[in-house]
Motif scaffolding. Structure first.
Motif, short mmCIF file in Angstrom:
data_model
loop_
_atom_site.label_atom_id
_atom_site.label_comp_id
_atom_site.label_asym_id
_atom_site.label_seq_id
_atom_site.Cartn_x
_atom_site.Cartn_y
_atom_site.Cartn_z
N ASN A 116 0.82 -1.21 0.00
CA ASN A 116 0.00 0.00 0.00
C ASN A 116 0.86 1.26 0.00
OD1 ASN A 116 -2.33 -1.51 0.01
ND2 ASN A 116 -2.59 -1.43 2.22
N GLN A 117 1.97 1.23 0.72
CA GLN A 117 2.82 2.42 0.78
C GLN A 117 3.55 2.65 -0.54
OE1 GLN A 117 5.01 2.75 4.64
NE2 GLN A 117 3.79 0.97 5.21
N LEU A 118 4.03 1.58 -1.16
CA LEU A 118 4.69 1.73 -2.46
C LEU A 118 3.70 2.19 -3.52
CD1 LEU A 118 6.99 -1.41 -2.35
CD2 LEU A 118 7.75 0.97 -2.44
N ALA A 119 2.46 1.75 -3.40
CA ALA A 119 1.44 2.18 -4.36
C ALA A 119 1.17 3.68 -4.25
CB ALA A 119 0.14 1.40 -4.12
N LEU A 120 1.39 4.26 -3.07
CA LEU A 120 1.24 5.71 -2.91
C LEU A 120 2.29 6.46 -3.72
CD1 LEU A 120 0.53 6.24 0.90
CD2 LEU A 120 -1.02 6.76 -0.98
N LEU A 121 3.48 5.90 -3.79
CA LEU A 121 4.56 6.57 -4.53
C LEU A 121 4.33 6.49 -6.03
CD1 LEU A 121 7.65 5.33 -2.48
CD2 LEU A 121 6.40 7.48 -2.25
N ASP A 122 3.79 5.37 -6.49
CA ASP A 122 3.54 5.19 -7.92
C ASP A 122 2.53 4.06 -8.08
OD1 ASP A 122 3.51 4.74 -10.62
OD2 ASP A 122 5.67 4.66 -10.86
#
Length: 209
Positions: A116-122
């Protein structure tokens, strides 16, 4: 949270030699005062609490006047894709050109939360949730459902996300821990700490004090 952001602000001013603003909370009056003083855009860096991520005026202001770099410390608060703070942050970060999340949670403890956190970046960088869980999450049957109980293929995961996830440890940076010993004393939380746990998302900070 206030003690933490104040320390970060002081360190930033010390090492950059430039003024750094402070938004000590996400209350409407505090945010409105900041916006009125910087109506045409940010004139300096600011440090603020996570509560700002739930203030709609702050989010809209940042969309109109993006920061050069937007950094979120203790990004573990953004592990749940379904809550408001995650959705607000996703909207905010979509307008910031450079985004950095800082997280001290070990990868092997929370690989699903990293998704979920990596999805926020891209949000174009990650595979589907189903494929991700198949490749990197260990599951066990609990009653009628399967639950994530650990991580698998960690090396493959690190390789796949190395352009977004920069893992740094003290050991990796050259620190040595040969023949070290320590004493650990465990004491009960005081009443003030118990009160603070009801008011902050930075639980470890409360325990450390």
């Amino acid at each position: 949270e206030m003690a933490s952001v104040d320390q970060i602000r002081n360190k930033m001013m010390k090492f950059t030699g430039r003024y750094v603003g402070l938004l000590p909370n996400g209350e409407q009056g505090t945010v409105e005062k900041y916006i009125s003083r910087n109506a045409t855009g940010q004139n300096y860096s600011i440090v603020g609490t996570h509560a700002l991520l739930n203030n709609s005026d702050f989010i809209l202001y940042c969309a109109r006047h993006p920061f050069t770099v937007f950094i979120i410390d203790e990004s573990a608060i953004l592990k749940n894709k379904g809550n408001d703070i995650y959705k607000n942050t996703a909207a905010l970060l979509s307008r910031q050109e450079r985004r950095i999340l800082l997280n001290a949670t070990p990868l092997e403890n929370a690989v699903r939360e990293f998704y979920n956190q990596l999805a926020l970046l891209d949000n174009t960088y990650m595979p589907t949730v189903t494929r991700f869980e198949q490749d990197f999450c260990r599951k066990e049957r609990r009653g009628q459902q399967y639950e994530i109980v650990g991580t698998k293929n960690e090396g493959m995961f690190r390789q796949a996300v190395k352009l977004r996830y920069l893992a740094r440890t003290r050991k990796g940076l050259g620190a040595k821990y040969d023949d070290n010993t320590c004493n650990v004393y465990v004491i009960d939380l005081c009443e003030k700490q118990k009160e603070l746990l009801q008011r902050t998302s930075l639980y470890q900070l409360t325990y450390d004090y």
